[in-house]
Design a protein around this motif. Structure first.
Motif, PDB file in Angstrom:
ATOM      1  N   ASN A 154      15.914 -29.822 -68.588  1.00 25.43           N
ATOM      2  CA  ASN A 154      17.330 -29.822 -68.940  1.00 25.43           C
ATOM      3  C   ASN A 154      18.193 -29.547 -67.712  1.00 25.43           C
ATOM      4  N   SER A 155      19.112 -30.452 -67.453  1.00 26.62           N
ATOM      5  CA  SER A 155      20.212 -30.224 -66.529  1.00 26.62           C
ATOM      6  C   SER A 155      21.376 -31.035 -67.096  1.00 26.62           C
ATOM      7  N   GLY A 156      22.270 -31.453 -66.288  1.00 27.04           N
ATOM      8  CA  GLY A 156      23.375 -32.254 -66.810  1.00 27.04           C
ATOM      9  C   GLY A 156      24.354 -32.570 -65.706  1.00 27.04           C
ATOM     10  N   GLU A 164      29.826 -33.591 -70.172  1.00 28.04           N
ATOM     11  CA  GLU A 164      28.430 -33.612 -69.731  1.00 28.04           C
ATOM     12  C   GLU A 164      27.665 -34.860 -70.180  1.00 28.04           C
ATOM     13  N   GLN A 166      23.978 -35.787 -70.470  1.00 25.28           N
ATOM     14  CA  GLN A 166      22.764 -34.963 -70.523  1.00 25.28           C
ATOM     15  C   GLN A 166      21.671 -35.499 -69.609  1.00 25.28           C
ATOM     16  N   VAL A 167      21.027 -34.587 -68.915  1.00 21.08           N
ATOM     17  CA  VAL A 167      19.808 -34.863 -68.145  1.00 21.08           C
ATOM     18  C   VAL A 167      18.696 -34.077 -68.820  1.00 21.08           C
ATOM     19  N   GLN A 264      24.436 -29.174 -63.619  1.00 21.56           N
ATOM     20  CA  GLN A 264      24.154 -27.992 -64.436  1.00 21.56           C
ATOM     21  C   GLN A 264      22.853 -27.297 -64.039  1.00 21.56           C
ATOM     22  N   HIS A 266      20.282 -25.264 -65.761  1.00 22.50           N
ATOM     23  CA  HIS A 266      19.815 -24.864 -67.090  1.00 22.50           C
ATOM     24  C   HIS A 266      18.469 -24.157 -66.960  1.00 22.50           C
TER      25      HIS A 266
HETATM   26 MG    MG Z   1      22.138 -30.156 -70.129  1.00 20.85          MG
END
Ligand code: MG
Length: 280
Positions: A154-156, A164, A166-167, A264, A266
Motif C-alpha cells: 500500500n502506498s498512493g 489519491e 491507489q498504489v 504516501q 503506508h
Molecule cells: Mg494508499
C-alpha cells in the motif's frame, strides 16, 4: 467457383453504384466557383504548436518537469499533505494552509536508481506545485509472502496532496474494489484490473484536471482524472467528489490552483522510479 479477384471487382462495382445512388440527387461540387473565395480557409486554425521530442520507453519527453530521474530526492520534501483521514481534518488543514508546509528534507531512500518508500517516515511531496497535469510514474511492490489485502504494497499518489490514486498489489490479492490498485480511493473503482504480479514494475499515466473554485469558494468545476495502468485505460474522465477521504463522505474544500504531488507512506516497502510531469 468464384475467385477472390472476381469477388473484389464485384464489391468495388457495388460500392461505386452505392456512391452514385447517394449522390445522384446532389449537384456536383463546383470547384471552380468555390476556389474564387476559398471558403474553407475560414475554419482553418493557424497557431504555433510546440514541438516536443518524445522520450524512449517512458522516458521524459523534452518539455517535462522531471521529479525523479534515478539520482536523488532533491525535488521532494517531507510534508503534512497526504493524510487523507477524514474531511473535518482535511478541511481544518486546508483552511490553515498558507503554503510552504515542508517538514524538512524527504527522508525516504534511493537504491539502484529507485525511490524506496520510507516506512513510518511520513509522506513526501514534490517541492514544485502542480494543477492540471500529465503525470508519468512507475512503481513496484516487492513479493511479500506474508501480506494480503490493504497491507500488500500500500502506498498512493495524491494529486494536489488531496486526491489519491491507489498504489497496491492487486494481482491475485483481494480487497475492496474502490481501494485496489488504480482506484481513485473510495470514489472510483478501476474499469479493469491491469495489475502485474509483485516484483514487476508498473506504470501509471495520469491526466488530471484540477478543480476550479469561485472567489467565494464554491465549486465551478470538479477535478477530473483519466488513468492508463500499464497502458490500459482504467479511469476515464472520472469526476471526483472531493478529496479522497478514508473515513466518511468527501466534499470539496477550496484550495490553491496548484499544490504538490504527494507519495504516501503506508508503512509498506513500495518503490518508485521515473517520475515526470507535463504541466497542462
Ligand atoms: Mg494508499
Amino acid at each position: 467457383m468464384i475467385s477472390n479477384r472476381t469477388k473484389f471487382i464485384a464489391s468495388f462495382v457495388l460500392v461505386l453504384i452505392g456512391v452514385h445512388a447517394i449522390a445522384e440527387d446532389l449537384e456536383p461540387l463546383d470547384w471552380e466557383e468555390l476556389s474564387k473565395t476559398s471558403p474553407w480557409v475560414y475554419t482553418e486554425v493557424n497557431r504555433d504548436v510546440p514541438v516536443v521530442a518524445p522520450g524512449k520507453q517512458n522516458a521524459a519527453p523534452s518539455d517535462a518537469v522531471v521529479l525523479f530521474d534515478g539520482s536523488d530526492l532533491s525535488s521532494w520534501e517531507k510534508t503534512p499533505f497526504g493524510e487523507g483521514v477524514r474531511m473535518d481534518r482535511t478541511e481544518h488543514f486546508l483552511k490553515n494552509y498558507k503554503g510552504g508546509a515542508s517538514l524538512g528534507p524527504a527522508a525516504w531512500g534511493v537504491e539502484n536508481g529507485e525511490i524506496v518508500a520510507g516506512m513510518k517516515q511520513g509522506a513526501i511531496a514534490s517541492k514544485q506545485a502542480f494543477g492540471d497535469m500529465q503525470l508519468h510514474i512507475e512503481w513496484q511492490v516487492p513479493v511479500l509472502e506474508d501480506k494480503q489485502g490493504q497491507e500488500y504494497g500500500n502506498s498512493g499518489i495524491f494529486l494536489m496532496g488531496l486526491y489519491e490514486i491507489q498504489v497496491l498489489n492487486s494481482y491475485q490479492n483481494e480487497t475492496y474494489s474502490n481501494g485496489q490498485a488504480a482506484a481513485i480511493y473510495k470514489q472510483h473503482v478501476p474499469l479493469v484490473n491491469a495489475s502485474r504480479a509483485p516484483g514487476n514494475w508498473q506504470t501509471y499515466d495520469i491526466l488530471f484536471t484540477a478543480p476550479r473554485f469561485s472567489e467565494k469558494g464554491s465549486v465551478i468545476s470538479p477535478a477530473l482524472v483519466t488513468i492508463l495502468h500499464n497502458g490500459v485505460l482504467v479511469q476515464h474522465n472520472a469526476v471526483l467528489q472531493g478529496p479522497t477521504s478514508f473515513i466518511g463522505e468527501p466534499y470539496y474544500v477550496p484550495h490553491p490552483a496548484k499544490l504538490p504531488i504527494v507519495l504516501q507512506d503506508h508503512d509498506n516497502p513500495v518503490r518508485y522510479r521515473n517520475i515526470w510531469v507535463r504541466e497542462l
